[in-house]
Design a protein around this motif. Structure first.
Motif, PDB file in Angstrom:
ATOM      1  N   ARG A  28       4.791 -13.174  48.595  1.00  0.00           N
ATOM      2  CA  ARG A  28       3.669 -13.425  50.065  1.00  0.00           C
ATOM      3  C   ARG A  28       3.414 -15.663  49.606  1.00  0.00           C
ATOM      4  NH1 ARG A  28       1.890  -9.953  46.255  1.00  0.00           N
ATOM      5  NH2 ARG A  28       1.010  -8.413  46.583  1.00  0.00           N
ATOM      6  N   PHE A  29       4.342 -15.806  49.241  1.00  0.00           N
ATOM      7  CA  PHE A  29       3.594 -17.760  48.868  1.00  0.00           C
ATOM      8  C   PHE A  29       5.261 -18.519  48.709  1.00  0.00           C
ATOM      9  CE2 PHE A  29      -0.318 -15.971  46.830  1.00  0.00           C
ATOM     10  CZ  PHE A  29      -0.901 -15.884  47.949  1.00  0.00           C
ATOM     11  N   ASP A  30       5.497 -19.841  49.218  1.00  0.00           N
ATOM     12  CA  ASP A  30       6.364 -20.180  49.058  1.00  0.00           C
ATOM     13  C   ASP A  30       6.078 -20.830  47.613  1.00  0.00           C
ATOM     14  OD1 ASP A  30       7.686 -22.872  49.380  1.00  0.00           O
ATOM     15  OD2 ASP A  30       7.765 -23.111  51.018  1.00  0.00           O
ATOM     16  N   PRO A  31       7.626 -21.011  47.178  1.00  0.00           N
ATOM     17  CA  PRO A  31       7.476 -21.378  45.675  1.00  0.00           C
ATOM     18  C   PRO A  31       6.635 -22.645  45.708  1.00  0.00           C
ATOM     19  CG  PRO A  31       9.849 -20.067  46.618  1.00  0.00           C
ATOM     20  CD  PRO A  31       8.620 -19.920  47.324  1.00  0.00           C
ATOM     21  N   ARG A  32       6.999 -23.432  46.431  1.00  0.00           N
ATOM     22  CA  ARG A  32       6.088 -24.883  46.274  1.00  0.00           C
ATOM     23  C   ARG A  32       5.242 -24.860  45.880  1.00  0.00           C
ATOM     24  NH1 ARG A  32       9.357 -25.230  51.097  1.00  0.00           N
ATOM     25  NH2 ARG A  32      11.304 -26.556  50.371  1.00  0.00           N
ATOM     26  N   TRP A  33       3.877 -23.838  46.488  1.00  0.00           N
ATOM     27  CA  TRP A  33       2.553 -23.567  46.480  1.00  0.00           C
ATOM     28  C   TRP A  33       2.391 -23.746  44.995  1.00  0.00           C
ATOM     29  CZ3 TRP A  33      -0.633 -26.037  48.609  1.00  0.00           C
ATOM     30  CH2 TRP A  33      -0.323 -26.238  50.543  1.00  0.00           C
ATOM     31  N   LEU A  34       3.182 -21.848  44.181  1.00  0.00           N
ATOM     32  CA  LEU A  34       3.347 -21.462  42.943  1.00  0.00           C
ATOM     33  C   LEU A  34       3.542 -22.363  41.862  1.00  0.00           C
ATOM     34  CD1 LEU A  34       5.379 -18.284  43.949  1.00  0.00           C
ATOM     35  CD2 LEU A  34       2.376 -18.634  43.776  1.00  0.00           C
ATOM     36  N   LEU A  35       4.846 -23.532  42.623  1.00  0.00           N
ATOM     37  CA  LEU A  35       5.175 -24.962  41.374  1.00  0.00           C
ATOM     38  C   LEU A  35       4.111 -25.726  41.500  1.00  0.00           C
ATOM     39  CD1 LEU A  35       8.954 -24.649  42.399  1.00  0.00           C
ATOM     40  CD2 LEU A  35       7.542 -24.514  39.754  1.00  0.00           C
ATOM     41  N   ALA A  36       3.264 -25.547  42.831  1.00  0.00           N
ATOM     42  CA  ALA A  36       2.084 -26.879  42.365  1.00  0.00           C
ATOM     43  C   ALA A  36       0.855 -26.412  41.649  1.00  0.00           C
ATOM     44  CB  ALA A  36       1.828 -27.613  44.084  1.00  0.00           C
ATOM     45  N   MET A  37       0.952 -25.235  41.937  1.00  0.00           N
ATOM     46  CA  MET A  37      -0.948 -24.185  41.600  1.00  0.00           C
ATOM     47  C   MET A  37       0.195 -24.897  39.849  1.00  0.00           C
ATOM     48  SD  MET A  37      -1.855 -21.658  43.395  1.00  0.00           S
ATOM     49  CE  MET A  37      -0.219 -20.997  44.355  1.00  0.00           C
ATOM     50  N   LEU A  38       0.916 -24.082  39.085  1.00  0.00           N
ATOM     51  CA  LEU A  38       1.090 -24.460  38.260  1.00  0.00           C
ATOM     52  C   LEU A  38       1.384 -25.910  37.338  1.00  0.00           C
ATOM     53  CD1 LEU A  38       2.637 -23.002  34.828  1.00  0.00           C
ATOM     54  CD2 LEU A  38       4.488 -22.967  36.521  1.00  0.00           C
ATOM     55  N   ALA A  39       1.712 -26.838  38.738  1.00  0.00           N
ATOM     56  CA  ALA A  39       1.594 -28.189  37.644  1.00  0.00           C
ATOM     57  C   ALA A  39       0.542 -28.587  37.515  1.00  0.00           C
ATOM     58  CB  ALA A  39       2.303 -28.998  39.020  1.00  0.00           C
ATOM     59  N   ALA A  40      -0.806 -28.275  38.401  1.00  0.00           N
ATOM     60  CA  ALA A  40      -2.011 -28.367  37.980  1.00  0.00           C
ATOM     61  C   ALA A  40      -2.870 -27.431  37.135  1.00  0.00           C
ATOM     62  CB  ALA A  40      -2.419 -28.146  39.354  1.00  0.00           C
ATOM     63  N   LEU A  41      -1.941 -26.152  37.185  1.00  0.00           N
ATOM     64  CA  LEU A  41      -2.713 -25.573  35.580  1.00  0.00           C
ATOM     65  C   LEU A  41      -2.214 -26.572  34.641  1.00  0.00           C
ATOM     66  CD1 LEU A  41      -4.067 -22.781  34.631  1.00  0.00           C
ATOM     67  CD2 LEU A  41      -1.947 -22.213  34.528  1.00  0.00           C
ATOM     68  N   LEU A  42      -1.431 -26.651  34.631  1.00  0.00           N
ATOM     69  CA  LEU A  42      -0.385 -27.093  33.558  1.00  0.00           C
ATOM     70  C   LEU A  42      -0.528 -28.578  32.511  1.00  0.00           C
ATOM     71  CD1 LEU A  42       3.278 -26.340  33.469  1.00  0.00           C
ATOM     72  CD2 LEU A  42       1.789 -25.233  31.569  1.00  0.00           C
ATOM     73  N   GLY A  43      -1.340 -29.263  33.846  1.00  0.00           N
ATOM     74  CA  GLY A  43      -1.572 -30.684  33.515  1.00  0.00           C
ATOM     75  C   GLY A  43      -3.374 -30.258  33.591  1.00  0.00           C
ATOM     76  N   LEU A  44      -4.464 -29.219  33.776  1.00  0.00           N
ATOM     77  CA  LEU A  44      -5.230 -29.299  33.655  1.00  0.00           C
ATOM     78  C   LEU A  44      -5.648 -28.892  31.765  1.00  0.00           C
ATOM     79  CD1 LEU A  44      -6.900 -27.891  36.497  1.00  0.00           C
ATOM     80  CD2 LEU A  44      -7.315 -29.739  35.194  1.00  0.00           C
ATOM     81  N   ARG A  45      -4.728 -27.679  31.150  1.00  0.00           N
ATOM     82  CA  ARG A  45      -4.626 -27.732  30.454  1.00  0.00           C
ATOM     83  C   ARG A  45      -4.379 -28.650  29.560  1.00  0.00           C
ATOM     84  NH1 ARG A  45       0.458 -23.974  28.480  1.00  0.00           N
ATOM     85  NH2 ARG A  45       1.450 -25.967  28.219  1.00  0.00           N
ATOM     86  N   GLY A  46      -3.223 -29.722  29.538  1.00  0.00           N
ATOM     87  CA  GLY A  46      -3.149 -30.586  28.922  1.00  0.00           C
ATOM     88  C   GLY A  46      -3.712 -31.545  28.154  1.00  0.00           C
TER      89      GLY A  46
END
Length: 182
Positions: A28-46
């Protein structure tokens, strides 16, 4: 439970669900969007947990993969994270205290010498786990089968990690009893 703990719980849960979320999202989504969401999630978690480089390191890896922007880049994330943890644990063996000793001292600041030796051995075991787990994750990426990748990285790897934690906990309790620290 405080808002902070609830937020951290949700962030960790989303991180653990990463492979399954990727499986359902890649069509459903471009991998770039998924990686951007992952980076945001990991940054928030850290940031939320106050982990410093442990939080930002994986987020920066996700941002770096974003530049590539292919399905493969999304699938490489577990391989890179295992490599990151392997490096983190292995370096602590070269520059003590070992990672497991650091964690043990959070609950037992006066760790006895046999505890220090034990935590060093456990750090070796975890280093081996991250090497093996990252290697198998890499094989699942190389095979290119998204179902196999999701099964291993989204279920089996977590079960193996849980098994290692359970065995280590059992051994630790036994050692404490034998050494009179229980």
């Amino acid at each position: 439970m405080t808002i902070r703990r609830i937020g951290l719980f949700v962030l960790v849960l989303l991180t653990l669900a990463y492979p399954v979320l990727i499986y359902f999202s890649l069509q459903r989504f471009d991998p770039r969007w998924l990686l951007a969401m992952l980076a945001a999630l990991l940054g928030l978690r850290g940031a939320w947990a106050g982990w410093g480089v442990m939080g930002w390191g994986p987020a920066l890896v996700a941002l770096g993969l974003m530049a590539w922007g292919r399905q493969l880049s999304v699938m490489l994330y577990p391989v890179l994270i295992n490599g990151f943890f392997l490096l983190w644990f292995a370096v602590s063996l070269i520059r003590p205290p070992s990672m497991v000793e650091r964690l043990a001292r959070l609950s037992d600041p006066d760790l006895p010498p046999e505890g220090v030796r034990y935590t060093r051995r456990v750090t070796w075991v975890w280093s081996g786990f991250f090497l093996l787990n990252g290697s198998v994750a890499a094989i699942t990426v190389a095979l290119g089968n998204l179902e196999l990748w999701t099964f291993y990285n989204g279920l089996l790897a977590y079960l193996l990690m849980g098994l290692l934690m359970a065995v280590e906990y059992w051994v630790r309790r036994r050692m404490k009893r034998v050494n009179g620290h229980a």
